[in-house]
Write an enzyme that holds these catalytic residues in place. Sequence first.
Site, PDB file in Angstrom:
ATOM      1  N   LYS A 106       8.495 -17.487 -10.500  1.00 51.21           N
ATOM      2  CA  LYS A 106       7.765 -16.362 -11.084  1.00 51.21           C
ATOM      3  C   LYS A 106       6.569 -16.865 -11.902  1.00 51.21           C
ATOM      4  O   LYS A 106       6.715 -17.772 -12.735  1.00 51.21           O
ATOM      5  CB  LYS A 106       8.722 -15.570 -11.981  1.00 51.21           C
ATOM      6  CG  LYS A 106       8.160 -14.268 -12.443  1.00 51.21           C
ATOM      7  CD  LYS A 106       9.158 -13.520 -13.296  1.00 51.21           C
ATOM      8  CE  LYS A 106       8.446 -12.428 -14.049  1.00 51.21           C
ATOM      9  NZ  LYS A 106       9.116 -12.105 -15.294  1.00 51.21           N
ATOM     10  N   ASN A 124       0.836  -1.205   0.000  1.00 51.14           N
ATOM     11  CA  ASN A 124       0.000   0.000   0.000  1.00 51.14           C
ATOM     12  C   ASN A 124       0.868   1.251   0.000  1.00 51.14           C
ATOM     13  O   ASN A 124       2.095   1.159   0.006  1.00 51.14           O
ATOM     14  CB  ASN A 124      -0.966  -0.024   1.189  1.00 51.14           C
ATOM     15  CG  ASN A 124      -0.214  -0.094   2.493  1.00 51.14           C
ATOM     16  OD1 ASN A 124       0.531   0.815   2.844  1.00 51.14           O
ATOM     17  ND2 ASN A 124      -0.369  -1.211   3.213  1.00 51.14           N
TER      18      ASN A 124
END
Length: 369
Positions: free
Chosen positions: A251, A171
Site C-alpha cells: 500500500k 469508471n
Amino acid sequence: MTRAAQEFITPLTLQALSGGTVQTELFSAEQEAQAMGHIALARWADILLIAPATAHVIAKLSHGLADDLLSTLYLVAECPVYIAPAMNQAMWHKTITQENIQRLQENGVKIIGPEAGEQACGDVGLGRMSEPESICAQIFSKADPCLAGKHILITAGPTREAIDPVRYISNRSSGKMGYALANAALLAGAKQVTLISGPVNLSAALGIQVHAVESAAQMYTKVMEFVAQCDIFIAAAAVADYTPQMTEASKIKKLHAETLLTLQKTQDILAAVANLPNRPFTVGFAAETDDLERYALEKLHKKKLDLIAANWVGQAQGGFDRDENALHVYWQTGSQSFAMMPKTELAQHLIKLIAEKFNDATAPQKYPT
Ligand code: CTP
C-alpha cells in the site's frame, strides 16, 4: 414461490438447484433494502412464467387479486406473461376454471398446456403441467430466432486497474447494457452466449456463460481465449484506456505533498479482435460527450468495425450507470437511431439489427445471371 409451493419444496432447495435467489415475500425488508422490491422485480423481468399455475392462482389472477408476491407481480408486470396450468383433471374441466382461463387469455396471457396423462392423485386426464423443456421451447419459439445456432461473445462492465493492493482506477459503467445484450442474444436463439464481465453488481440469466475478470489485461486474455469460436463479438465493456505502469506490491503511504502516477495505454481489445485474420462480425461501442457522429464514424473506420453503437454521456444524457439509454448505430453503408428506452428493450432492438447486418455480411454473394 407461493406459500403453497413451499409446502412441496423448500426455497433453499430451489435456490441451491437454480443458483438464483428465491423470492417469497411481498414485503421483504431485505429485498426492499436492495431496491429489488416487488415493483422493481416485475419491471426487471423480460418474461413472467407461472409454472405450475394452480386453479387457485389462476382464479386469483383472473380477478385481479394481489395478496402475495406472485399475484402482485402479475398485476405490475408489463412483459409477456405465460401460464402453465397444473391441477386435477376435474378441476381443470370445471366451468369456473375455464372461465378464468378465458379471462386471462382475453387479457393477453398465453396459456401453455396442460397435457393429458396420469396425475399425481391417480386420475387420468387433462391437467398435467407441460414438461419444462416443452414450456421453454414454446416460449422461445415465439421470440425472433434471428441468432439461431450462433455463438456470441460479449464484454461488459468496467475494468479495474490496480494502483496498489487496495486502490484502483475504474469508471462508472454498470454493465447493464452488456448484460441486457447477453440476455437478448439468448432470447434471439443464440446457441452460446459468453459474457466476459468486469466487476458489476448484476447476475446473468441462466444459460449465459459468465467469466469474471478485473483488469483490461485479464479481459483481453479471456476474449482471446473464446474469440476463435464465436460468430459475433460485441465490445460493450468500458475498458480502461490507461493502466498504471507499475502496480505497487504494498500500500502506497502518503509521504509526499504530491505524487505522480504514470499510466500506460492498455491493449485495445476491440481493435485486436477486428484485426484477427478470421475475425468474427465485430461490434463496438462509443460513448461521447460531443460530436457523436464524427467520433463514432472515425472509430468505425479506424478500428475496422462492422458496426458501432454510439451514445451520449455526461450531464442528463443517459449512458453510464442508468437503466435507460438512446443509441445511434452506424455501419459502412448506413445508420439507425433508437430513442431513449429501457436498456433491456434497447438491447433487443440492437441484437436484431446486429443479426440483420451479420446475415447480410455472411450471406453468399448473389451474382447476376
Ligand atoms: N475498447 C476495448 N479495449 C480497450 C478500450 C476500448 O475493447 N482497451 C472498446 C470498448 O469496449 C468499446 C470501444 O472500444 O466498444 C470504445 O472505443 P474507445 O476508442 O476506447 O472509446 P473511448 O474510450 O471513448 O476513446 P476516446 O477516449 O478516444 O474517445
